[in-house]
Design an enzyme around this catalytic site. Structure first.
Site, PDB file in Angstrom:
ATOM      1  N   ASP A  17       0.881  -1.178   0.000  1.00  0.00           N
ATOM      2  CA  ASP A  17       0.000   0.000   0.000  1.00  0.00           C
ATOM      3  C   ASP A  17       0.915   1.223   0.000  1.00  0.00           C
ATOM      4  OD1 ASP A  17      -2.361   1.612   0.296  1.00  0.00           O
ATOM      5  OD2 ASP A  17      -1.938   1.790   2.430  1.00  0.00           O
ATOM      6  N   SER A  18       0.306   2.389  -0.160  1.00  0.00           N
ATOM      7  CA  SER A  18       1.086   3.628  -0.081  1.00  0.00           C
ATOM      8  C   SER A  18       1.599   3.860   1.345  1.00  0.00           C
ATOM      9  CB  SER A  18       0.205   4.803  -0.507  1.00  0.00           C
ATOM     10  OG  SER A  18      -0.921   4.881   0.346  1.00  0.00           O
ATOM     11  N   CYS A  80      -4.290  -1.579  -1.842  1.00  0.00           N
ATOM     12  CA  CYS A  80      -4.499  -0.141  -2.020  1.00  0.00           C
ATOM     13  C   CYS A  80      -5.523   0.007  -3.145  1.00  0.00           C
ATOM     14  CB  CYS A  80      -3.175   0.505  -2.407  1.00  0.00           C
ATOM     15  SG  CYS A  80      -3.305   2.242  -2.866  1.00  0.00           S
ATOM     16  N   GLU A 164      -3.053   8.088   8.807  1.00  0.00           N
ATOM     17  CA  GLU A 164      -1.589   7.996   8.922  1.00  0.00           C
ATOM     18  C   GLU A 164      -1.092   8.680  10.194  1.00  0.00           C
ATOM     19  OE1 GLU A 164       1.037   6.626   7.106  1.00  0.00           O
ATOM     20  OE2 GLU A 164      -0.364   5.550   5.814  1.00  0.00           O
ATOM     21  N   CYS A 203     -11.012   2.738   0.434  1.00  0.00           N
ATOM     22  CA  CYS A 203      -9.594   3.083   0.626  1.00  0.00           C
ATOM     23  C   CYS A 203      -9.181   2.297   1.858  1.00  0.00           C
ATOM     24  CB  CYS A 203      -9.431   4.580   0.865  1.00  0.00           C
ATOM     25  SG  CYS A 203      -7.758   5.036   1.399  1.00  0.00           S
ATOM     26  N   HIS A 205      -7.145   2.816   4.041  1.00  0.00           N
ATOM     27  CA  HIS A 205      -6.897   3.626   5.245  1.00  0.00           C
ATOM     28  C   HIS A 205      -8.184   3.899   6.027  1.00  0.00           C
ATOM     29  CE1 HIS A 205      -2.993   4.604   3.438  1.00  0.00           C
ATOM     30  NE2 HIS A 205      -2.638   5.132   4.602  1.00  0.00           N
TER      31      HIS A 205
HETATM   32  N1  DGL Z   1      -4.719   3.228   1.053  1.00  0.00           N
HETATM   33  C1  DGL Z   1      -4.827   3.679  -0.280  1.00  0.00           C
HETATM   34  C2  DGL Z   1      -6.146   3.249  -0.921  1.00  0.00           C
HETATM   35  O1  DGL Z   1      -6.659   2.231  -0.563  1.00  0.00           O
HETATM   36  C3  DGL Z   1      -4.438   5.039  -0.692  1.00  0.00           C
HETATM   37  C4  DGL Z   1      -4.208   6.164   0.214  1.00  0.00           C
HETATM   38  C5  DGL Z   1      -3.380   7.214  -0.480  1.00  0.00           C
HETATM   39  O2  DGL Z   1      -2.166   7.010  -0.555  1.00  0.00           O
HETATM   40  O3  DGL Z   1      -3.947   8.198  -0.973  1.00  0.00           O
HETATM   41  O4  DGL Z   1      -6.641   3.878  -1.801  1.00  0.00           O
END
Ligand code: DGL
Length: 301
Positions: A17-18, A80, A164, A203, A205
């Site tokens: 993931d990012s 992600c 984050e 997402c 996150h």
């Molecule tokens: N966790 C990521 C997603 O599922 C992306 C968050 C990001 O880096 O903008 O889209």
């Protein structure tokens, strides 16, 4: 690429993931497939992905995947939504025959399960990054399963930074959720008010922020994420490929997962620990740098 045979089944599953968001998917994978080993990469140096152009996201995703493939993995999970929506075909092409699983199709499947009982349509609200929402990947994936579903998307960019930061609850999150969602699903939306049957946390996150989303949406809509359906898809695929890590035998030791990050391992350990609900030792988080050479292609596993 994965090598066939018993040796391959012992290899870890790569997950990226990012940042720390994909740890929500890792948790679901660990729960469903506790015997497997995992290697997780969070590209924290270049987060967020969700506000970047498609070209940049594809490049970042290929580089992240390359690093995991280099370490030898038997299957890759793109944990992600942004990278899945922008880069899944590129990843599959670059690393074939390695199986690459994304999170959008499993998320769409989970949403369609919620509206399965509805004779007509069903309203689905997707919360994601700008890139995921604008790219319409969820709309396409849902319409492939339920062409009559009505799909709306809302980009909730700030949720990524909050997650984050390790902020999961509290007034700031609730105000932010209301700012994004009330104009679409709240009474102030008036005639155009969208009443979702299901809200997809599109997402990785976002799952820890589900409470704040529920505080705006109320008790009616079912709130889902793709973590569990992704873990289900991984199990199906490993079973099909006969690559599930076998039970028993001398190699049957508890899984010891590895973590890679492109910046600030201590920070990754601190916030990642909140996501995983366990203490992550910074010494177990390796700092790596990423690159991808399209001339030489991916390294063989
Ligand atoms: N966790 C990521 C997603 O599922 C992306 C968050 C990001 O880096 O903008 O889209």
């Amino acid at each position: 690429m994965a090598t066939a045979g018993a040796e391959t089944s012992e290899l870890p599953i790569g997950v990226f993931d990012s940042g720390v968001g994909g740890l929500t998917v890792l948790s679901a994978l660990r729960k469903r497939l506790p015997r497997e080993r995992y290697i997780y990469l969070g590209d924290t140096a270049r987060l967020p992905y969700g506000t970047k152009s498609r070209e940049t996201i594809v490049r970042y995703a290929l580089q992240a995947a390359e690093k995991l493939v280099e370490r030898r993995i038997k299957l890759l999970v793109t944990a992600c939504n942004t990278a899945t929506a922008a880069a899944l075909p590129d990843l599959r092409q670059a690393f074939a025959p390695l199986t690459v699983i994304g999170v959008v199709e499993p998320g769409a499947r989970a949403a369609c399960r919620v509206i399965a009982g509805k004779k007509e349509g069903g309203n689905i609200l997707i919360l994601g990054t700008e890139s995921t929402v604008d790219g319409q990947a969820y709309t396409e994936a849902i319409h492939a399963l339920r062409p009559d579903a009505v799909v709306r998307g809302v980009a909730c960019t700030l949720f990524v930074s909050m997650a984050e930061e390790g902020w999961m609850t509290g007034p700031v999150i609730e105000i932010t959720a209301a700012r994004y969602l009330a104009p679409v699903i709240g009474p102030e939306a008036g005639q155009g008010r969208f009443l979702p049957d299901c809200i997809v946390l599109g997402c990785t996150h976002f799952p820890p922020l589900a409470g704040a989303v529920a505080s705006v949406a109320g008790p009616e809509p079912v709130i889902i994420d793709s973590a569990e359906t992704t873990a289900e898809a991984v199990e199906e695929e490993l079973t099909r490929l006969n690559l599930l890590r076998p039970a028993g035998g001398p190699e049957d030791t508890p899984a010891s997962d590895r973590f890679l990050t492109t910046d600030a391992p201590e920070r990754f350990a601190r916030v990642g620990g909140i996501f995983l609900n366990e203490c992550l030792d910074p010494a177990n988080v390796e700092l790596v740098s990423l690159s991808f050479n399209p001339q030489t292609g991916p390294s063989a596993a």
